[in-house]
Design an enzyme around this catalytic site. Structure first.
Site, short mmCIF file in Angstrom:
data_model
loop_
_atom_site.label_atom_id
_atom_site.label_comp_id
_atom_site.label_asym_id
_atom_site.label_seq_id
_atom_site.Cartn_x
_atom_site.Cartn_y
_atom_site.Cartn_z
N SER A 1 0.81 -1.22 0.00
CA SER A 1 0.00 0.00 0.00
C SER A 1 0.85 1.28 0.00
CB SER A 1 -0.95 0.01 1.20
OG SER A 1 -0.21 -0.03 2.39
N ASP B 1 -1.98 6.63 11.70
CA ASP B 1 -1.32 6.04 10.54
C ASP B 1 0.02 6.75 10.35
OD1 ASP B 1 -0.35 5.13 8.17
OD2 ASP B 1 -2.15 5.53 6.99
N HIS C 1 1.73 5.48 6.06
CA HIS C 1 1.44 6.13 4.78
C HIS C 1 1.72 7.62 4.88
CE1 HIS C 1 -0.84 2.34 4.93
NE2 HIS C 1 -0.37 2.25 3.70
#
Ligand SMILES: *[C@@H]1O[C@H](CO)[C@@H](O)[C@H](O)[C@H]1NC(C)=O
Ligand SMILES: *[C@@H]1O[C@H](CO)[C@@H](O)[C@H](O)[C@H]1NC(C)=O
Ligand SMILES: *[C@@H]1O[C@H](CO)[C@@H](O)[C@H](O)[C@H]1NC(C)=O
Ligand SMILES: *[C@@H]1O[C@H](CO)[C@@H](O)[C@H](O)[C@H]1NC(C)=O
Ligand SMILES: *[C@@H]1O[C@H](CO)[C@@H](O)[C@H](O)[C@H]1NC(C)=O
Length: 429
Positions: free
Chosen positions: A166, A406, A409
């Site tokens: 990802s 997070d 990312h």
């Protein structure tokens, strides 16, 4: 006992969506439970167990950091202000620092309509904007500006794929925002899980793909009564064909991975179990994450080197490991990443596992390059180790996981956009 286990026990205790722990417990190691849910967060944040403890990686630290592999000759870059390097002086684009730059990003959340919800940090409440006011400055030259028009000219008629997890997706999403300032692509393929996607830029006959692969090599998740266990069997002698089958079509393959290795893995060569990571079984050879990463990348690069059907002009780029920046805990134990400005290089801890991960990947790439294929490195690790401020943190807009950060990312716009400056410098060369 491995220092990672306390984190793991915590996470499993806390998150039991879709998993009946009592039913499972008898099967499990006493010290280790299994996560079965490949929930939204895990899919989006595949580094649930970042190594936060300092490990003694002196051997890594002592490796020469500079190698000619990631150097670009000075004539490849536009040199502004500073005098051009002399003929023999080479510029390492990936060694430098973040310097103030008030011009701001090339796109905003209104000029790019395709920013995914999870990376649209301003929409999700991020208020500080200083993290946008920095540009990467290599020590001995300038990193060329990203120029969507020039980029699309270079790739006219070509196919480019981002292969990986990802974080590879994050890069392609950033590139799409940058390119859409010049031409809006058509999306011509998307699977149900947002793992394989293809866009086409008709005015430039350019095809851009995202090819999902957790490990680059073939991997099977162990199922427990029909539910994924979060434990994988990795076949170190088999490529993950889901991406590899596309390789012969490509002009550019951008390979990256790493965040899925932080879990229990069994490594198989043919039918032989050659060892495991974190399984703690006395009759199985204990391997560490580094060993597994090395084997996976070796197999992937070997496959590329031996690819007979691949185009002669195929350029493969290793996009090195992108560090996570959890502080004061892991993602599930209150770790956060709320810094608002970059680190200088002196603040970066090069003994962290991220740097070893990068070094392993580069070593394996070099091995493959000896075979004569055009493989180069897009070495973002150092620059991104300095960007603890670039992650969504709590501003990532997923309702049921609210409260978790997070730190894997990257916000868009944000420092992740610079990966495409590096990319452009490499493909232009
Ligand atoms: C799997 O299902 C069988 C049959 O329902 C049951 O006996 C067994 O305990 C289950 N195993 C686990 C790990 O839940
Ligand atoms: C863009 O961010 C602002 C906050 O800076 C937010 O109010 C707005 O809804 C966002 N727009 C889009 C289209 O995401
Ligand atoms: C290791 O030991 C366990 C428990 O005795 C057994 O179930 C397993 O098959 C053994 N594995 C190998 C590779 O020998
Ligand atoms: C992993 O094991 C290898 C030996 O196989 C060792 O050289 C390396 O330092 C280890 N890495 C870590 C992070 O423990
Ligand atoms: C970051 O979060 C920690 C823990 O919640 C808090 O103590 C600290 O003040 C925060 N820092 C900033 C810059 O918001």
């Amino acid at each position: 006992m491995n220092t990672l286990f306390p984190d793991k026990i915590n996470i499993y205790g806390k998150r039991e969506r879709g998993l009946n722990m009592n039913r499972l417990m008898p099967l499990l190691f006493s010290s280790l439970a299994i996560v079965s849910i490949f929930s939204f967060f895990l899919i989006n944040s595949p580094n649930p167990f970042p190594i936060t403890s300092k490990q003694d990686l002196n051997s890594v630290q002592n490796q020469p950091e500079d190698d000619n592999d990631h150097r670009l000759h000075s004539h490849a870059v536009q040199v502004k202000q500073i005098p051009p390097p002399t003929k023999d002086e080479e510029c390492d684009l990936f060694k430098g620092q973040w310097v103030p730059d008030l011009r701001g990003p090339l796109y905003t959340n209104s000029s790019c309509r395709s920013i995914p919800e999870s990376k649209n940090c301003f929409k999700n409440g991020r208020k500080d904007t200083d993290f946008l006011n920095w540009k990467w400055k290599p020590e001995k030259c300038e990193l060329p500006e990203f120029d969507p028009k020039a980029f699309l000219e270079i790739v006219r008629g070509k196919k480019m794929a981002f292969i990986g997890d990802s974080v590879a997706r994050n890069h392609v999403e950033s590139l799409l925002c940058l390119l859409s300032q010049e031409e809006l692509p058509e999306e011509i393929y998307k699977d149900s899980e947002d793992r394989f996607r293809t866009w086409y830029f008709p005015q430039h006959d350019f095809t851009l793909m995202k090819l999902w692969s957790k490990y680059l090599i073939a991997a099977d998740e162990r199922m427990v009564n029909g539910t994924g266990s979060g434990i994988f069997d990795l076949h170190i002698d088999k490529i993950d064909d889901e991406w590899a089958k596309h390789l012969p079509d490509l002009d550019y393959a951008i390979i990256s991975d790493g965040h899925w290795f932080f879990r229990v893995l069994y490594l198989l060569e043919g039918d032989n179990l050659i060892g495991c990571v974190y399984c703690n079984q006395p009759n199985i050879t204990g391997l560490n994450i580094s060993n597994a990463v090395r084997m996976a990348f070796r197999t992937a690069f070997k496959y590329i080197s031996n690819c007979k059907k691949c185009k002669g002009g195929l350029l493969t780029l290793l996009r090195t490991f992108a560090p996570a920046h959890f502080e004061n805990g892991a993602w599930n134990t209150g770790g956060h990443c709320n810094r608002t400005s970059p680190f200088g290089e002196a603040q970066v801890d090069f003994t962290k596992f991220d740097w070893e991960m990068r070094n392993i990947q580069i070593e394996e790439m070099k091995g493959a390059r000896k075979e004569g294929k055009n493989i180069r490195v897009l070495d973002i690790t150092r620059a991104m180790l300095m960007r603890p401020d670039g992650h969504p943190g709590i501003h990532w807009g997923n309702q049921w996981m609210k409260g978790y950060s997070d730190c894997v990312h990257w916000c868009m716009p944000g420092p992740v956009d610079y990966w495409s400056n590096f990319l452009m410098a490499l493909i232009r060369n």
